[in-house]
Design a protein around this motif. Structure first.
Motif, mmCIF file in Angstrom:
data_model
loop_
_atom_site.group_PDB
_atom_site.id
_atom_site.type_symbol
_atom_site.label_atom_id
_atom_site.label_comp_id
_atom_site.label_asym_id
_atom_site.label_seq_id
_atom_site.Cartn_x
_atom_site.Cartn_y
_atom_site.Cartn_z
ATOM 1 N N ARG A 190 0.832 -1.209 0.000
ATOM 2 C CA ARG A 190 0.000 0.000 0.000
ATOM 3 C C ARG A 190 0.864 1.255 0.000
ATOM 4 O O ARG A 190 0.588 2.220 -0.725
ATOM 5 C CB ARG A 190 -0.912 -0.012 1.238
ATOM 6 C CG ARG A 190 -1.801 1.213 1.376
ATOM 7 C CD ARG A 190 -2.718 1.370 0.189
ATOM 8 N NE ARG A 190 -3.600 2.514 0.339
ATOM 9 C CZ ARG A 190 -4.280 3.065 -0.650
ATOM 10 N NH1 ARG A 190 -4.175 2.579 -1.890
ATOM 11 N NH2 ARG A 190 -5.069 4.098 -0.428
ATOM 12 N N ILE A 191 1.919 1.239 0.815
ATOM 13 C CA ILE A 191 2.829 2.390 0.872
ATOM 14 C C ILE A 191 3.489 2.613 -0.482
ATOM 15 O O ILE A 191 3.619 3.744 -0.961
ATOM 16 C CB ILE A 191 3.889 2.169 1.969
ATOM 17 C CG1 ILE A 191 3.223 2.224 3.353
ATOM 18 C CG2 ILE A 191 5.001 3.210 1.875
ATOM 19 C CD1 ILE A 191 4.142 1.836 4.488
ATOM 20 N N GLU A 192 3.890 1.522 -1.111
ATOM 21 C CA GLU A 192 4.531 1.631 -2.426
ATOM 22 C C GLU A 192 3.572 2.226 -3.455
ATOM 23 O O GLU A 192 3.965 3.072 -4.264
ATOM 24 C CB GLU A 192 5.003 0.248 -2.878
ATOM 25 C CG GLU A 192 5.792 0.267 -4.181
ATOM 26 C CD GLU A 192 6.319 -1.106 -4.547
ATOM 27 O OE1 GLU A 192 6.854 -1.251 -5.662
ATOM 28 O OE2 GLU A 192 6.195 -2.023 -3.717
ATOM 29 N N ASP A 193 2.304 1.802 -3.395
ATOM 30 C CA ASP A 193 1.305 2.358 -4.318
ATOM 31 C C ASP A 193 1.107 3.854 -4.076
ATOM 32 O O ASP A 193 0.979 4.643 -5.024
ATOM 33 C CB ASP A 193 -0.026 1.620 -4.152
ATOM 34 C CG ASP A 193 0.045 0.187 -4.658
ATOM 35 O OD1 ASP A 193 0.960 -0.109 -5.448
ATOM 36 O OD2 ASP A 193 -0.806 -0.630 -4.247
ATOM 37 N N LEU A 194 1.069 4.247 -2.795
ATOM 38 C CA LEU A 194 0.887 5.663 -2.470
ATOM 39 C C LEU A 194 2.075 6.500 -2.948
ATOM 40 O O LEU A 194 1.903 7.621 -3.449
ATOM 41 C CB LEU A 194 0.697 5.828 -0.954
ATOM 42 C CG LEU A 194 -0.627 5.296 -0.381
ATOM 43 C CD1 LEU A 194 -0.618 5.376 1.140
ATOM 44 C CD2 LEU A 194 -1.810 6.084 -0.947
#
Length: 257
Positions: A190-194
């Motif tokens: 999720r952090i990578e997507d953000l």
């Protein structure tokens, strides 16, 4: 007398096989008169196996039966339940020409019993026996007695309870670790997507800023061109149209998300 009983049993078995299957199953064995003469019950059975049982089916069944040999021992049941399950699998494999010896059954049994702390000493005493003494019958007697003795020993029952509690805590800890690892993986994804989304927005923002700056430059150029054309006394319409189209294109680009 024994020979007569054997012949009667042979004839009865043959009759049952012939009754259970249709005549066309035995066409290859019939003589010129359509009779089946001179074949034993075993030979009839082998004929059916050779003609109508596919090797793939046998292979699948053998694989399934070998899995049953690894049947898990349940301490909440009598050990005879475990013994019967593996013995039935052994007999079925024997009928498929897959011989399972005592040593194989014992090996599977030891793999199951070693998971239970109350049988640790009994496994050790079993290993002290000679090779000739380690039969399947002796194995069943040895561990049936050990299991029954443990059920009547309060100290052993207490130790089993403590061991099971520790085992449960260990298994629960492993499960919690799996859940934590899964949650961490999902959070990192999720952090990578953000981060990727933020970079895309930042890139779009910089692009818009550059286009706006370019538009300002074009406006200045237009003003200069208009003034120059006015000073020269002509050509202002053509310059204005060209620069106007360019300005419209740039402004349209900046308006896109």
């Amino acid at each position: 007398m024994a020979w007569r009983r054997y012949k009667l049993a042979q004839a009865a078995t043959k009759k049952m096989i012939m009754h259970a299957f249709k005549d066309y199953h035995f066409l290859e064995l019939q003589d010129d008169n359509g009779d089946i003469v001179g074949y034993t019950a075993i030979e009839l059975f082998d004929h059916l196996m050779d003609q109508y049982v596919q090797p793939e089916d046998v292979a699948d069944q053998v694989t399934a039966l070998h899995k049953i040999l690894e049947h898990e021992y349940d301490p909440n049941e009598a050990p005879q339940v475990y013994y019967k399950a593996v013995q039935d699998a052994r007999n079925a494999l024997d009928s498929l020409n897959q011989t399972i010896d005592d040593e194989t059954l014992i090996r599977h049994g030891l793999n199951q019993f070693k998971e239970h702390i109350d049988l640790k000493l009994d496994i050790r005493s079993w290993k002290l026996l000679t090779r000739a003494e380690k039969t399947w019958s002796r194995f069943k007697t040895h561990f049936t007695k050990a299991i029954n003795d443990n059920k009547n020993d309060a100290g052993t029952l207490k130790a089993i309870g403590m061991a099971n509690a520790v085992k449960h805590q260990i298994e629960q800890g492993k499960e919690n670790q799996k859940l934590l690892a899964q949650a961490t993986f999902e959070a990192n994804a999720r952090i990578e997507d953000l981060i990727k989304a933020s970079l895309r927005e930042l890139e779009i923002g910089w692009t818009k800023a550059i286009l706006h700056l370019l538009a300002v430059v074009v406006v200045v150029v237009v003003a200069v061109v208009v003034v120059a054309a006015h000073i020269r006394g002509g050509g202002i319409t053509m310059y204005t149209q060209v620069v106007g189209h360019l300005l419209l294109f740039i402004m349209g680009s900046t308006a896109k998300p």
